[in-house]
Design an enzyme around this catalytic site. Structure first.
Site, PDB file in Angstrom:
ATOM      1  N   ARG A  15      -4.829   9.205  -0.881  1.00  0.00           N
ATOM      2  CA  ARG A  15      -5.486  10.434  -0.442  1.00  0.00           C
ATOM      3  C   ARG A  15      -5.056  11.662  -1.248  1.00  0.00           C
ATOM      4  O   ARG A  15      -5.675  12.716  -1.145  1.00  0.00           O
ATOM      5  CB  ARG A  15      -5.215  10.657   1.049  1.00  0.00           C
ATOM      6  CG  ARG A  15      -5.946   9.669   1.960  1.00  0.00           C
ATOM      7  CD  ARG A  15      -5.419   9.732   3.382  1.00  0.00           C
ATOM      8  NE  ARG A  15      -5.465  11.089   3.914  1.00  0.00           N
ATOM      9  CZ  ARG A  15      -4.783  11.486   4.986  1.00  0.00           C
ATOM     10  NH1 ARG A  15      -3.960  10.639   5.589  1.00  0.00           N
ATOM     11  NH2 ARG A  15      -4.893  12.722   5.414  1.00  0.00           N
ATOM     12  N   GLU A 154       1.665   1.960  19.402  1.00  0.00           N
ATOM     13  CA  GLU A 154       0.700   2.567  18.486  1.00  0.00           C
ATOM     14  C   GLU A 154      -0.489   3.088  19.288  1.00  0.00           C
ATOM     15  O   GLU A 154      -0.856   2.535  20.334  1.00  0.00           O
ATOM     16  CB  GLU A 154       0.232   1.547  17.445  1.00  0.00           C
ATOM     17  CG  GLU A 154       1.340   1.050  16.539  1.00  0.00           C
ATOM     18  CD  GLU A 154       2.032   2.181  15.800  1.00  0.00           C
ATOM     19  OE1 GLU A 154       1.354   3.115  15.329  1.00  0.00           O
ATOM     20  OE2 GLU A 154       3.282   2.140  15.682  1.00  0.00           O
ATOM     21  N   ASN A 368      13.129  33.327 -34.297  1.00  0.00           N
ATOM     22  CA  ASN A 368      14.118  32.260 -34.134  1.00  0.00           C
ATOM     23  C   ASN A 368      13.648  30.897 -34.605  1.00  0.00           C
ATOM     24  O   ASN A 368      14.457  29.968 -34.669  1.00  0.00           O
ATOM     25  CB  ASN A 368      14.552  32.172 -32.663  1.00  0.00           C
ATOM     26  CG  ASN A 368      13.381  31.913 -31.735  1.00  0.00           C
ATOM     27  OD1 ASN A 368      12.273  32.386 -31.971  1.00  0.00           O
ATOM     28  ND2 ASN A 368      13.615  31.182 -30.658  1.00  0.00           N
TER      29      ASN A 368
END
Length: 449
Positions: A15, A154, A368
């Site tokens: 997802r 559940e 640099n």
């Protein structure tokens, strides 16, 4: 009692709509996995095992970045949470102590909550972490009988009475190692998904006369991340909590909602943070410093009394001493700026050392990079760098020295000397009028054509 951690981090996270493993998506500049490991690391566990699957190599590398001693084991097939925990059995050979099972996509569980679980384990065989849900939805329900956890139901299997229960299962479990794996061996996959579920050990434990209980925490701690929307929600929660923590510790924020912090941001008391400031990872700001609006900091240290911004950028390796001034549209990278030095306008300082009380004029650049290698610029104390100076590294400008405006410095400047390198100015009378006349005529001709 010894403690070990098993962190489940094998899921793909479909997802999330991402090629990146779910646990490597970031909150506060750090992977979800690091947040889970951070709280648990305060327990000083004897072993930390991370169970990987999807994107295993990436996840294992991230885990070892946080803790080089982490043990990584793989779950070749994702066959449920109980199956994932079983993969850690060999990594716990010879271990005698408590095991806490955590989730790499659940970043906010606190050390205090884990301490409570360990304390409860002293009187129980299995301890589950639960939370009172504002909207219980489809979470599994914890069915209690006093302090005893009778079972985890559940949602799809719950009765109407059980669905009315608001105490929900987070999935986090604590048990001693021997008991945990003994119970896991009894878990079957007689369900529609044909998977092995970790919560099933509670029912098995009760049938064996073992003691089970639940410890509760705030619902926000148990937030699991399964989508980009949930990730954004978690980021907002993290920022809100981190800002509050900073303010309560004495940090001044004029517009807290516009300040963005990282998991490791450190800011001292009486520091002032103006609006629209971003702290990427690795930043420390000492007490009394001021970070002005629209500044971005990463991998930087700002000392007491320093002022940075507005519209400044501190990149990794920026080290600012006390009372340094870094002004608008200035970028500092891998450079040390000593006490009282000023870099106030439109300047890039990279791979450099700036001495105490030196002043760097507007438009200065430390050149640099030669296309292959980086080189350092060193500027001494009490030195004045004129506006629009190009410092071609490697180069040193001494103490109490000076560069003239628009100078390109290609060789060292001794202490007390002034460097000047300009072409001689040559004025051509009337040339500008003549040139503009020619150009305008050419433009008019092109317009007609």
């Amino acid at each position: 009692m010894s403690t070990a951690l098993i962190i489940l981090a094998a899921g793909k996270g479909t997802r999330m709509e991402s090629d990146l493993p779910k646990v490597l998506h970031k909150i506060g500049g750090a992977p979800l996995l690091h947040h889970a490991m951070l709280s648990a690391s305060a327990l000083e566990p004897d072993r930390t095992i991370v169970v990987t699957g999807h994107g295993a190599e990436l996840v294992e590398a991230a885990a070892q970045d946080f803790d080089p001693d982490v043990i990584a084991v793989r779950q070749p097939e994702q066959l449920g949470t109980a199956h994932a925990v079983r993969q850690a059995r060999s990594a716990l050979d010879g271990f005698d102590g408590d095991v806490i099972v955590l989730y790499g996509d659940t970043p906010f569980i606190t050390t205090d909550t884990l301490d409570q679980m360990i304390a409860a384990r002293a009187a129980h065989d299995v301890v589950v972490l639960g939370f009172e849900a504002a909207v219980a939805g489809r979470y599994g329900r914890l069915i209690m009988d006093g302090k005893s956890l009778k079972r985890i139901v559940e949602f799809k299997d719950a009765t109407d009475e059980e669905r009315a229960v608001t105490l929900c299962n987070s999935g986090v479990i604590c048990a001693d190692s021997a008991t945990l794996f003994d119970l896991l061996d009894a878990v079957d996959n007689n369900n529609a998904a044909r998977e092995y579920y970790l919560p099933d050990i509670v029912g098995i434990a009760n049938t064996r006369g073992l003691k089970t209980t639940a410890v509760t925490c705030a619902e926000a701690e148990t937030l699991g991340i399964n989508s980009r929307v949930e990730l954004a929600t978690a980021e907002a929660l993290f920022q809100q909590a981190k800002r509050r923590e900073m303010i309560e510790d004495g940090v001044m924020m004029q517009a807290p909602d516009t300040v963005f912090l990282s998991f490791d941001t450190i800011i001292g008391r009486d520091a002032e943070i103006e609006p629209n400031v971003v702290f990427a990872p690795g930043v420390t700001v000492e007490s009394g410093a001021r970070i002005r609006a629209f500044t971005h900091l990463e991998g930087a240290h700002v000392s007491r009394g320093a002022i940075v911004g507005p519209f400044a950028r501190l990149r990794p390796g920026a080290e600012l001493a006390e009372h340094v001034h870094i002004g608008n549209f200035v970028e500092i990278k891998n450079a040390t700026i000593d006490e009282g030095a000023k870099v106030n306008h439109l300047t890039y300082i990279g791979d450099a050392e700036i001495g105490a009380r030196s002043n760097i004029g507007a438009g200065t650049i430390t050149c640099n990079y030669d296309g292959v290698m980086k080189h350092r610029t060193t500027i001494g104390r009490d030195t004045f760098i004129g506006s629009n100076t190009m410092l071609v590294a490697p180069v040193t400008v001494g103490n109490e020295a000076m560069t003239a405006t628009a100078t390109t410095v290609t060789k060292d400047v001794p202490d007390g000397a002034m460097a000047i390198s300009r072409a001689e100015q040559n004025n051509k009378p009337g040339f500008a009028r003549k040139l503009f006349s020619m150009l305008r005529a050419k433009k008019a001709k092109q317009a007609k054509g």
